[in-house]
Design an enzyme around this catalytic site. Structure first.
Site, PDB file in Angstrom:
ATOM      1  NE  ARG A 179      -2.563  -1.745  -1.062  1.00 59.57           N
ATOM      2  CZ  ARG A 179      -2.716  -3.124  -0.935  1.00 59.57           C
ATOM      3  NH1 ARG A 179      -3.338  -3.750  -0.080  1.00 59.57           N
ATOM      4  NH2 ARG A 179      -2.126  -3.965  -1.581  1.00 59.57           N
ATOM      5  CB  SER A 263      -8.629  -1.145   4.301  1.00 56.20           C
ATOM      6  OG  SER A 263      -9.281  -2.207   3.706  1.00 56.20           O
ATOM      7  CD  GLU A 371      -5.556   1.264   2.233  1.00 54.94           C
ATOM      8  OE1 GLU A 371      -5.383   0.265   2.894  1.00 54.94           O
ATOM      9  OE2 GLU A 371      -6.364   1.576   0.995  1.00 54.94           O
TER      10      GLU A 371
HETATM   11  C1  LIG Z   1     -15.088   1.115  -1.127  1.00 55.92           C
HETATM   12  C2  LIG Z   1     -13.688   1.362  -1.281  1.00 55.92           C
HETATM   13  C3  LIG Z   1     -12.895  -0.026  -1.454  1.00 55.92           C
HETATM   14  C4  LIG Z   1     -11.457  -0.006  -1.803  1.00 55.92           C
HETATM   15  N1  LIG Z   1     -10.866  -0.996  -1.966  1.00 55.92           N
HETATM   16  C5  LIG Z   1      -9.406  -1.025  -2.197  1.00 55.92           C
HETATM   17  C6  LIG Z   1      -8.728  -2.159  -2.030  1.00 55.92           C
HETATM   18  O1  LIG Z   1      -9.315  -3.427  -2.229  1.00 55.92           O
HETATM   19  N2  LIG Z   1      -7.480  -2.192  -2.510  1.00 55.92           N
HETATM   20  C7  LIG Z   1      -6.806  -0.889  -2.488  1.00 55.92           C
HETATM   21  O2  LIG Z   1      -5.637  -0.853  -2.487  1.00 55.92           O
HETATM   22  N3  LIG Z   1      -7.374   0.194  -2.288  1.00 55.92           N
HETATM   23  C8  LIG Z   1      -8.868   0.254  -2.131  1.00 55.92           C
HETATM   24  N4  LIG Z   1      -9.572   1.253  -1.955  1.00 55.92           N
HETATM   25  C9  LIG Z   1      -8.698   2.788  -1.843  1.00 55.92           C
HETATM   26  C10 LIG Z   1      -8.840   3.409  -3.228  1.00 55.92           C
HETATM   27  O3  LIG Z   1      -9.952   3.035  -4.139  1.00 55.92           O
HETATM   28  C11 LIG Z   1      -7.540   3.195  -4.209  1.00 55.92           C
HETATM   29  O4  LIG Z   1      -6.447   3.769  -3.257  1.00 55.92           O
HETATM   30  C12 LIG Z   1      -7.567   3.983  -5.373  1.00 55.92           C
HETATM   31  O5  LIG Z   1      -6.454   3.705  -6.037  1.00 55.92           O
HETATM   32  C13 LIG Z   1      -7.462   5.518  -5.162  1.00 55.92           C
HETATM   33  O6  LIG Z   1      -7.755   6.260  -6.592  1.00 55.92           O
HETATM   34  P1  LIG Z   1      -8.439   7.409  -6.800  1.00 55.92           P
HETATM   35  O7  LIG Z   1      -8.460   7.739  -8.169  1.00 55.92           O
HETATM   36  O8  LIG Z   1     -10.136   7.615  -6.031  1.00 55.92           O
HETATM   37  O9  LIG Z   1      -7.176   8.435  -5.678  1.00 55.92           O
HETATM   38  P2  LIG Z   1      -7.766   9.782  -5.163  1.00 55.92           P
HETATM   39  O10 LIG Z   1      -8.451   9.358  -4.015  1.00 55.92           O
HETATM   40  O11 LIG Z   1      -8.207  10.855  -5.697  1.00 55.92           O
HETATM   41  O12 LIG Z   1      -6.348  10.187  -4.443  1.00 55.92           O
HETATM   42  C14 LIG Z   1      -5.463   9.465  -3.692  1.00 55.92           C
HETATM   43  C15 LIG Z   1      -4.200   9.941  -3.834  1.00 55.92           C
HETATM   44  O13 LIG Z   1      -3.433   9.612  -5.199  1.00 55.92           O
HETATM   45  C16 LIG Z   1      -3.013  10.944  -5.725  1.00 55.92           C
HETATM   46  N5  LIG Z   1      -3.299  10.852  -6.967  1.00 55.92           N
HETATM   47  C17 LIG Z   1      -4.518  10.477  -7.538  1.00 55.92           C
HETATM   48  N6  LIG Z   1      -4.413  10.502  -9.174  1.00 55.92           N
HETATM   49  C18 LIG Z   1      -3.168  10.644  -9.280  1.00 55.92           C
HETATM   50  C19 LIG Z   1      -2.178  10.709 -10.348  1.00 55.92           C
HETATM   51  N7  LIG Z   1      -2.652  10.317 -11.611  1.00 55.92           N
HETATM   52  N8  LIG Z   1      -0.823  10.817 -10.338  1.00 55.92           N
HETATM   53  C20 LIG Z   1      -0.253  11.297  -8.967  1.00 55.92           C
HETATM   54  N9  LIG Z   1      -0.907  11.043  -7.954  1.00 55.92           N
HETATM   55  C21 LIG Z   1      -2.232  10.921  -7.915  1.00 55.92           C
HETATM   56  C22 LIG Z   1      -3.999  11.925  -5.155  1.00 55.92           C
HETATM   57  O14 LIG Z   1      -3.227  13.226  -5.108  1.00 55.92           O
HETATM   58  C23 LIG Z   1      -3.979  11.417  -3.623  1.00 55.92           C
HETATM   59  O15 LIG Z   1      -2.852  11.749  -2.999  1.00 55.92           O
HETATM   60  C24 LIG Z   1     -10.718   1.545  -1.653  1.00 55.92           C
HETATM   61  C25 LIG Z   1     -11.569   2.504  -1.657  1.00 55.92           C
HETATM   62  C26 LIG Z   1     -12.994   2.328  -1.228  1.00 55.92           C
HETATM   63  C27 LIG Z   1     -13.653   3.782  -1.278  1.00 55.92           C
END
Ligand SMILES: Cc1cc2nc3c(=O)[nH]c(=O)nc-3n(C[C@H](O)[C@H](O)[C@H](O)COP(=O)(O)OP(=O)(O)OC[C@H]3O[C@@H](n4cnc5c(N)ncnc54)[C@H](O)[C@@H]3O)c2cc1C
Length: 381
Positions: A179, A263, A371
């Protein structure tokens, strides 16, 4: 700040793929449905527009937050002294002969998984149903059900914010770990696109996760050593989505039990020498049989990984804690997800996160680490 934002507005006038918005609210842009307002927001519809917007903002020294699907963000209430850069580019390119898949950073991750399976490729089906964007998957090396993006990621198109250069960078240069990566919490680069190498035979990655393998009917009699059996990627995707829905781990805007950041705490990795003390603390509270059943897995030289959910439950936090009247609660399906029941604020969420963390620390001496990425607010106060 507003003055510099206006300068950015002027500097980006006429650039293809850029759109400014003055009604951006983090409560609309995050899966927790929480958070206040940035000074302004820039939406970027192409990788070029994203690189240009971030570079120009950096040259004006404007604090910014790149926002994908908002599914891993805890953002403070109120007005925030930063601009939001929303990643809206969403092209997906698949070469079915070689198994290479390229996706723009703003492609919805689950659309990428679904498209890969429709194209007859395998390898990312275990990551089905993870909310958010393709570009964020390397940021915390997303993982689920025994797979992680590091297994298939070959390289990313990266804007290096220190130098302003855009180039393909190999996955090996990102320090992908459990992670984490060297992009998380550093903001050093912006992922503009990702490239994956997938399997062309349509079979899944090896089924390493017991619960998933059992759901797919894998038995000890199946050929191959444990953790090597593969199944058609589409069947694995269906099973993963079913398991995730049962735990509230597929975001559904109509269901408050899924208004979370997934999580909330990572599974704690501790020195193996300290695991005995944790087990003793569990035994004092719950008896030897429970302590013997404590999940504890090898996690590299001299280290062990515990289960955050298991510790949270043994510390007395049940599903739905603290109860039906609370605006922020543990999910009724999964103790590791903190959920907004509708009328909550980020301050409410932080209060519950601190209470859970302190409860686990007091009971077992283990400090849980959040996380998600926290913006404008801190679990340590
Ligand atoms: C219901 C639920 C279930 C989930 N299950 C999992 C799971 O099973 N496994 C897991 O690993 N995660 C899980 N997550 C967490 C999340 O979905 C992941 O971390 C996902 O990759 C975040 O993507 P995002 O585009 O929403 O990022 P954001 O929330 O928009 O951003 C997260 C971080 O990444 C940065 N970021 C976003 N895009 C970029 C980019 N293009 N370049 C550089 N930095 C960037 C942002 O600035 C921020 O710091 C879950 C979340 C939810 C709500």
């Amino acid at each position: 700040m507003t003055h510099r934002f206006n300068e950015l507005h002027d500097a980006l006038r006429g650039v293809d793929g850029i759109r400014f918005a003055d009604d951006f609210r983090f409560s609309d842009a995050t899966t927790l449905h929480l958070g206040g307002r940035p000074v302004g927001a820039v939406h970027c519809a192409t990788p070029d527009a994203l690189a240009t917007a971030v570079s120009r903002a950096d040259s004006l020294d404007l604090p910014l937050l790149v926002v994908g699907g908002g599914s891993n963000l805890v953002v403070a209430d109120g007005d925030l002294p930063l601009i939001a850069v929303a990643v809206d580019c969403s092209e997906i390119d698949i070469d079915t002969d070689t198994g290479f898949l390229r996706a723009d950073a703003g492609a919805v991750w689950d659309d990428v998984v679904s498209a890969s399976i429709d194209a007859g490729l395998g390898g990312i089906e275990c990551l089905s149903g993870i909310p958010g964007s393709a570009g964020a998957t390397p940021v915390q090396n997303v993982g689920a059900y025994g797979a992680e993006i590091a297994d298939v990621l070959t390289r990313v198109l990266l804007l290096d914010r220190a130098t302003g250069t855009v180039e393909w960078v190999s996955a090996g240069a990102l320090d992908l770990g459990y992670r984490t990566s060297n992009l998380k919490h550093t903001g050093r680069g912006v992922v503009l696109a990702i490239e994956l190498q997938l399997r062309t035979d349509g079979l899944s990655a090896p089924l390493r996760f017991g619960e998933l393998a059992r759901r797919l009917g894998v038995t000890a009699a199946d050929a191959g050593a444990p953790g090597t059996v593969r199944r058609p990627a589409s069947a694995v995707r269906d099973a993963v989505l079913e398991l995730r829905r049962g735990k509230g781990m597929v975001h559904d805007p109509a269901d408050h039990d899924t208004w979370s950041a997934g999580s909330f705490f990572t599974n704690p990795v501790i020195a193996t020498a300290d695991a005995a003390a944790v087990r003793d603390a569990v035994a004092r509270l719950h008896g030897a049989a429970v302590a013997d059943a404590m999940p504890c897995y090898p996690a590299g030289e001299g280290h062990s990984k515990l289960s955050a959910a298991w510790l949270i439950e043994r510390a007395g936090f049940v599903r739905g804690y603290p109860g039906p009247e609370a605006s922020v609660r543990l999910s009724t399906l999964h103790t590791l997800a903190l959920t907004n029941r509708g009328g909550a604020t980020t301050a409410d969420l932080v209060g519950l996160a601190r209470e859970v963390r302190a409860g686990v620390r007091d009971a077992f001496g283990v400090t849980l680490h959040p996380e998600p990425v926290w913006v404008g607010v801190d679990i340590d106060g």
